[in-house]
Each structure stands twice: as C-alpha cells, then as structure tokens.
Design a protein around this motif. Structure first.
Motif, PDB file in Angstrom:
ATOM      1  N   ASP A   8       0.870  -1.179   0.000  1.00 19.23           N
ATOM      2  CA  ASP A   8       0.000   0.000   0.000  1.00 19.23           C
ATOM      3  C   ASP A   8       0.900   1.218   0.000  1.00 19.23           C
ATOM      4  O   ASP A   8       1.910   1.245   0.716  1.00 19.23           O
ATOM      5  CB  ASP A   8      -0.906   0.002   1.241  1.00 19.23           C
ATOM      6  N   ASP A   9       0.578   2.227  -0.802  1.00 20.25           N
ATOM      7  CA  ASP A   9       1.446   3.400  -0.877  1.00 20.25           C
ATOM      8  C   ASP A   9       1.249   4.363   0.285  1.00 20.25           C
ATOM      9  O   ASP A   9       1.980   5.352   0.395  1.00 20.25           O
ATOM     10  CB  ASP A   9       1.256   4.138  -2.209  1.00 20.25           C
ATOM     11  N   GLU A  10       0.300   4.080   1.174  1.00 18.97           N
ATOM     12  CA  GLU A  10       0.077   4.930   2.343  1.00 18.97           C
ATOM     13  C   GLU A  10       0.662   4.263   3.586  1.00 18.97           C
ATOM     14  O   GLU A  10       0.204   3.196   3.993  1.00 18.97           O
ATOM     15  CB  GLU A  10      -1.417   5.185   2.554  1.00 18.97           C
ATOM     16  N   PRO A  11       1.683   4.870   4.224  1.00 16.82           N
ATOM     17  CA  PRO A  11       2.301   4.266   5.413  1.00 16.82           C
ATOM     18  C   PRO A  11       1.303   3.972   6.528  1.00 16.82           C
ATOM     19  O   PRO A  11       1.395   2.925   7.186  1.00 16.82           O
ATOM     20  CB  PRO A  11       3.327   5.325   5.845  1.00 16.82           C
ATOM     21  N   ALA A  13      -1.866   3.264   6.248  1.00 11.20           N
ATOM     22  CA  ALA A  13      -2.663   2.097   5.859  1.00 11.20           C
ATOM     23  C   ALA A  13      -1.874   0.817   6.085  1.00 11.20           C
ATOM     24  O   ALA A  13      -2.421  -0.190   6.571  1.00 11.20           O
ATOM     25  CB  ALA A  13      -3.087   2.216   4.398  1.00 11.20           C
ATOM     26  N   ARG A  14      -0.575   0.829   5.756  1.00 14.69           N
ATOM     27  CA  ARG A  14       0.261  -0.348   5.994  1.00 14.69           C
ATOM     28  C   ARG A  14       0.336  -0.662   7.474  1.00 14.69           C
ATOM     29  O   ARG A  14       0.251  -1.826   7.888  1.00 14.69           O
ATOM     30  CB  ARG A  14       1.669  -0.134   5.423  1.00 14.69           C
ATOM     31  N   ASP A  15       0.499   0.382   8.278  1.00 11.51           N
ATOM     32  CA  ASP A  15       0.583   0.177   9.734  1.00 11.51           C
ATOM     33  C   ASP A  15      -0.697  -0.438  10.291  1.00 11.51           C
ATOM     34  O   ASP A  15      -0.653  -1.293  11.186  1.00 11.51           O
ATOM     35  CB  ASP A  15       0.871   1.503  10.444  1.00 11.51           C
ATOM     36  N   ILE A  16      -1.847   0.002   9.786  1.00 12.79           N
ATOM     37  CA  ILE A  16      -3.126  -0.535  10.265  1.00 12.79           C
ATOM     38  C   ILE A  16      -3.234  -2.021   9.932  1.00 12.79           C
ATOM     39  O   ILE A  16      -3.622  -2.839  10.784  1.00 12.79           O
ATOM     40  CB  ILE A  16      -4.308   0.238   9.651  1.00 12.79           C
ATOM     41  N   ILE A  17      -2.873  -2.395   8.710  1.00 14.55           N
ATOM     42  CA  ILE A  17      -2.958  -3.798   8.302  1.00 14.55           C
ATOM     43  C   ILE A  17      -2.007  -4.654   9.137  1.00 14.55           C
ATOM     44  O   ILE A  17      -2.367  -5.740   9.607  1.00 14.55           O
ATOM     45  CB  ILE A  17      -2.647  -3.945   6.804  1.00 14.55           C
ATOM     46  N   ILE A  78      -7.391  -4.125  -0.944  1.00 14.38           N
ATOM     47  CA  ILE A  78      -7.730  -3.107   0.047  1.00 14.38           C
ATOM     48  C   ILE A  78      -7.720  -1.761  -0.658  1.00 14.38           C
ATOM     49  O   ILE A  78      -6.704  -1.364  -1.238  1.00 14.38           O
ATOM     50  CB  ILE A  78      -6.732  -3.130   1.216  1.00 14.38           C
ATOM     51  N   THR A  79      -8.854  -1.061  -0.636  1.00 10.55           N
ATOM     52  CA  THR A  79      -8.947   0.186  -1.397  1.00 10.55           C
ATOM     53  C   THR A  79     -10.035   1.094  -0.834  1.00 10.55           C
ATOM     54  O   THR A  79     -10.876   0.655  -0.039  1.00 10.55           O
ATOM     55  CB  THR A  79      -9.266  -0.123  -2.879  1.00 10.55           C
ATOM     56  N   ALA A  80      -9.998   2.338  -1.240  1.00 10.04           N
ATOM     57  CA  ALA A  80     -11.043   3.286  -0.854  1.00 10.04           C
ATOM     58  C   ALA A  80     -12.138   3.358  -1.911  1.00 10.04           C
ATOM     59  O   ALA A  80     -13.102   4.106  -1.766  1.00 10.04           O
ATOM     60  CB  ALA A  80     -10.430   4.670  -0.652  1.00 10.04           C
ATOM     61  N   TYR A  81     -12.021   2.560  -2.979  1.00 11.30           N
ATOM     62  CA  TYR A  81     -12.954   2.634  -4.098  1.00 11.30           C
ATOM     63  C   TYR A  81     -13.679   1.306  -4.298  1.00 11.30           C
ATOM     64  O   TYR A  81     -13.060   0.255  -4.365  1.00 11.30           O
ATOM     65  CB  TYR A  81     -12.196   3.010  -5.379  1.00 11.30           C
TER      66      TYR A  81
END
Length: 233
Positions: A8-11, A13-17, A78-81
């Motif tokens: 995931d390009d969002e740090p 988001a990666r941390d949450i997963i 995993i996405t916002a769309y």
C-alpha cells in the motif's frame, strides 16, 4: 503459519494492516512496501501465502500488477474505491475490503484466504513454511550475510540506507522502503520516517526517544501510537 505481504502506498494504511495481522497468531508479516515493484522483488525472494494489495498505487496499480503474476498468492484487495470489485473477483481475489474497515471485517477476509490456501496445498506438502533468520545484501562491492538478530537499527540516508549491526555498519545503495521490505514486521518496526529498529534490542523508552546500546533514536509523532501498540502498550 501463513506468510503475508502488505502492499500500500500509504504508510498509515500499511501500519493498520500490520497491526490487524498482529492480532492473528497464524499470520506472519514478512514485509510491507509502498509500490508493486518492491512487492515483486519480495515475491521472488520469499514464499508469500496472503497478499494484502491496494488498488490505487503509483505507476502500476494493484489490479494491473496482479495480472502480471503467474504464481499468485491468495489476494485480499484493500482500497477506498468500490468500483474495482468486479475486476478483483475476476482475478480470483479472496476478498475486497473498502477503507475504512473494521478488525472484524478484516478477520473474515483472512479466514477466506487461509481456507483457500489450505485447500490449494497438497496434503503431503509441509504447510509450515520455514522463515530464514538471515538475508543477503550488497554493500561496498561485497555481499554480506545479515542475521536479523544482529541488526540494531536502520537509518534513511538519501538513496542509501545505513544499517547498524552489533559488529559492523553498512551503507548499501538501497532505498529505505526497499530495505524495510526485507525485514519481518514481527521483529522490526519503523519509529520515525527515517528510522527502523529491532524491537528486541530496545533498552528503554523515554518520552519520544528509544535507546539502543546508548544510541538515541527519535520516535516520530505519526508513528508513536502504532509503535506502542506493537509493544503491547
């Protein structure tokens, strides 16, 4: 155990997963990365059972990346769309999580992936994939074998990464995110945009500083909550 890779390009988001994965003892996160090209390198080097894959990423998106893979792990998009769900399931994805999602919904997706992975593994095959306790890295014209247990911390240095070990310091020509992807998330954690530490080497924590063998490492404001959760605090 099921080996996992987070892309995931969002740090955040990666941390949450990774945090969600830490609640499930059957999952072992072998790496996390911010683009599919780093992910491809890991998939070649490490056996991955479950791939947590974002759809929208730079240069090549998750859907396009999955189409390039011949030997695919179980994939949870995993996405916002919502609009890419049809494409995802046409590629035999296990599940499609729309951000933000709860831990409960995450567990349901993981259960689907683990069941499919068990069904795809021959009965006579050893399902417990062994994780090496070392990896190889190029620096200063040499190839070094590094034990995870010997690594104290890593620091971003432009296009290089400074690796501080118990007996040596290396400066390979490797991006910080690429080096981070080589480290198992259950042993190492990013505490700052420029620092990753070995959790087992922590001497003590004071305020926004971690001390390891008299070296003081800053804890970034955006990383502190995830860091403390990873320590069970």
């Amino acid at each position: 155990m099921f080996n996992c890779l987070v892309v995931d390009d969002e740090p955040i988001a990666r941390d949450i997963i990774i945090s969600y994965c830490s609640h499930l003892p059957q999952l072992r996160v072998l790496g996390s990365c911010g683009n599919v090209f780093e992910a491809k390198d890991i998939l070649v080097q490490q056996p991955i059972d479950i791939l947590f894959l974002d759809v929208h990423m730079p240069v090549l998106d998750g859907i396009g990346f999955l189409r390039t893979l011949k030997n695919r792990p179980q994939v949870i998009f995993i996405t916002a769309y919502k609009e890419y769900a049809v494409d995802a399931f046409e590629l035999s994805a296990c599940d499609y999580l729309v951000k933000p999602f709860s831990l409960e919904r995450f567990i349901m997706a993981v259960d689907k992936a683990t069941e499919k992975q068990k069904a795809s593994t021959p009965a006579n095959e050893n399902k417990a994939t062994q994780l090496n306790d070392y990896f190889f890295i190029k620096a200063d014209g040499k190839i070094y074998k590094l034990l995870y247990n010997d690594i104290l911390l890593a620091e971003a240095k432009g296009n290089y990464t400074k690796i501080v070990c118990t007996d040596q310091t290396l400066l390979p020509n490797m991006s910080f995110s690429a080096f981070e992807s080589l480290l198992p998330a259950n042993l190492f954690i990013r505490v700052h945009r420029s620092f990753i530490i070995n959790k087992s080497k922590i001497d003590h924590i004071t305020g926004n500083t971690v001390e390891i063998l008299k070296m003081q490492i800053p804890i970034g404001v955006n990383y502190k909550e995830a860091f403390l959760k990873a320590l069970g605090l």
